[in-house]
Structure formats: structure tokens, C-alpha cells
Motif scaffolding. Structure first.
Motif, mmCIF file in Angstrom:
data_model
loop_
_atom_site.group_PDB
_atom_site.id
_atom_site.type_symbol
_atom_site.label_atom_id
_atom_site.label_comp_id
_atom_site.label_asym_id
_atom_site.label_seq_id
_atom_site.Cartn_x
_atom_site.Cartn_y
_atom_site.Cartn_z
ATOM 1 N N ALA A 146 0.822 -1.232 0.380
ATOM 2 C CA ALA A 146 0.061 -0.123 0.304
ATOM 3 C C ALA A 146 0.784 1.337 -0.255
ATOM 4 O O ALA A 146 1.561 0.870 0.351
ATOM 5 C CB ALA A 146 -1.245 -0.093 1.103
ATOM 6 N N TRP A 186 -4.995 7.121 1.839
ATOM 7 C CA TRP A 186 -3.681 5.817 1.916
ATOM 8 C C TRP A 186 -4.520 6.799 0.160
ATOM 9 O O TRP A 186 -5.058 7.043 -0.647
ATOM 10 C CB TRP A 186 -4.856 4.839 2.511
ATOM 11 C CG TRP A 186 -4.735 4.294 3.628
ATOM 12 C CD1 TRP A 186 -5.371 4.908 4.616
ATOM 13 C CD2 TRP A 186 -3.473 3.645 3.618
ATOM 14 N NE1 TRP A 186 -4.654 4.060 5.734
ATOM 15 C CE2 TRP A 186 -3.660 3.564 5.291
ATOM 16 C CE3 TRP A 186 -2.218 3.075 3.392
ATOM 17 C CZ2 TRP A 186 -2.042 2.771 6.581
ATOM 18 C CZ3 TRP A 186 -1.326 2.430 4.397
ATOM 19 C CH2 TRP A 186 -1.586 2.353 5.800
ATOM 20 N N SER A 213 -5.279 5.077 -3.793
ATOM 21 C CA SER A 213 -6.042 4.416 -3.955
ATOM 22 C C SER A 213 -7.205 4.343 -4.979
ATOM 23 O O SER A 213 -6.994 5.311 -5.297
ATOM 24 C CB SER A 213 -7.496 3.611 -2.533
ATOM 25 O OG SER A 213 -8.362 4.668 -1.789
ATOM 26 N N ALA A 252 -6.590 -1.107 -3.669
ATOM 27 C CA ALA A 252 -7.219 -0.672 -2.471
ATOM 28 C C ALA A 252 -6.114 -0.218 -1.135
ATOM 29 O O ALA A 252 -5.248 -0.604 -1.144
ATOM 30 C CB ALA A 252 -8.229 -2.526 -1.785
ATOM 31 N N SER A 253 -6.938 0.631 -0.314
ATOM 32 C CA SER A 253 -6.132 1.130 0.643
ATOM 33 C C SER A 253 -5.094 0.482 1.738
ATOM 34 O O SER A 253 -4.694 -0.379 2.478
ATOM 35 C CB SER A 253 -6.076 2.366 0.691
ATOM 36 O OG SER A 253 -8.003 2.264 1.909
#
Length: 161
Positions: free
Chosen positions: A10, A25, A27, A38-39
């Protein structure tokens, strides 16, 4: 954020406008990008040279702590996001685990962090990991304590059960 094999899992980005949150994050929006990034909330793993693992808050603190200590350091994305640590420890198989969460000056936040530390301590003790708690005076985080040369002491942790 790297996993136990060192692969990127991530990306944590520091926001230009802290009013919108200090970190975000990376994403991609679903369903526009099916199979995109996806975070989640992964634990950042910085592998060391021995069989000691430190657990602290945040990937940057883990990077600095590893640079100062040489040990493996796990940076959880928040005090309550420690559950993946159990799977990581099963892979790393340390002989000693040291918890070094922040010393938050806000009593309300410190109380919430303490609750998470108790849960983590209980889970690690139940899993049979030899556990210690790092303590220091002065700076809030482990990274700043190490950079400042703070004296770090250790206490054997016992389960609250």
C-alpha cells in the motif's frame, strides 16, 4: 507500506492540507477500476538482522526506529490496527517482542491507546510470544526518543487476563 517479504502492499501519502487529515491511503475508486489499488490498513514491516521485533505506531516511525536499532520493526497504521501483527510474527518467529507505542500527552487519546495495548498484549501473550514494553521519558514517539538519545527501559509484560 511493505509486507514481511519486502513487497509494496500500500502507499501512505502525507496530505498537503493537514485540515483534511494528515495522511491518506492511495487507492482507486471502485467499481471504476476493478482490481485497482485498495488501501486497507496494512502493517509496515522493516526487516532487521536478528530475532527481536519492535511494534510501534506508523510506518515512518518504524523506518526511523529500524535505522537506529537494526531490529525488525512493525509500524501499525494506528493503535487499534494491530491484528495483522499476529500473522507477521508467525512468519518472522522472533525470540522477543517489544511494544513501543506513542506516549500521547492527551489523556483521552492515551487512555484509548492503553486499551489497545492491553488487547495486543493479551493476544501476544496468548500466542506465546515473549513480550516486553518499552518506556522512555520525553518525546511522544519511539522514533523521536531514539533520535533524541532518550534512555529506553523495558518492563516484562504480563497478560491482563
Amino acid at each position: 507500506m511493505r509486507d514481511v517479504q519486502g513487497q509494496i502492499q500500500a502507499i501512505h501519502v502525507r496530505a498537503d492540507d493537514p485540515a483534511k487529515g494528515k495522511y491518506r491511503w492511495l487507492s482507486t475508486p471502485a467499481p471504476t477500476y476493478v482490481g485497482g489499488a485498495a488501501s486497507g490498513a496494512p502493517v509496515h514491516v522493516v526487516r532487521g538482522v536478528d530475532d527481536v521485533v519492535w511494534i510501534t505506531e506508523g510506518p515512518l516511525k518504524a523506518i526511523v526506529a529500524h535505522a537506529r536499532l537494526g531490529h525488525t520493526v512493525l509500524g501499525v497504521p494506528g493503535a487499534g490496527a494491530w491484528a495483522p501483527v499476529l500473522d507477521i510474527l508467525a512468519v518472522v518467529r522472533p525470540k522477543r517482542v517489544i511494544i513501543a507505542f506513542d506516549r500521547d500527552p492527551n489523556p483521552e487519546t492515551a487512555g484509548k491507546v492503553a486499551q489497545h495495548v492491553v488487547r495486543l498484549t493479551d493476544a501476544l501473550t496468548e500466542a506465546g510470544w515473549p513480550l516486553m514494553m518499552a518506556r522512555w521519558d520525553g518525546p511522544k514517539g519511539l522514533d523521536d526518543a531514539l533520535v533524541a538519545g532518550a534512555r529506553i527501559t523495558f518492563e516484562q509484560e504480563a497478560s491482563s487476563q
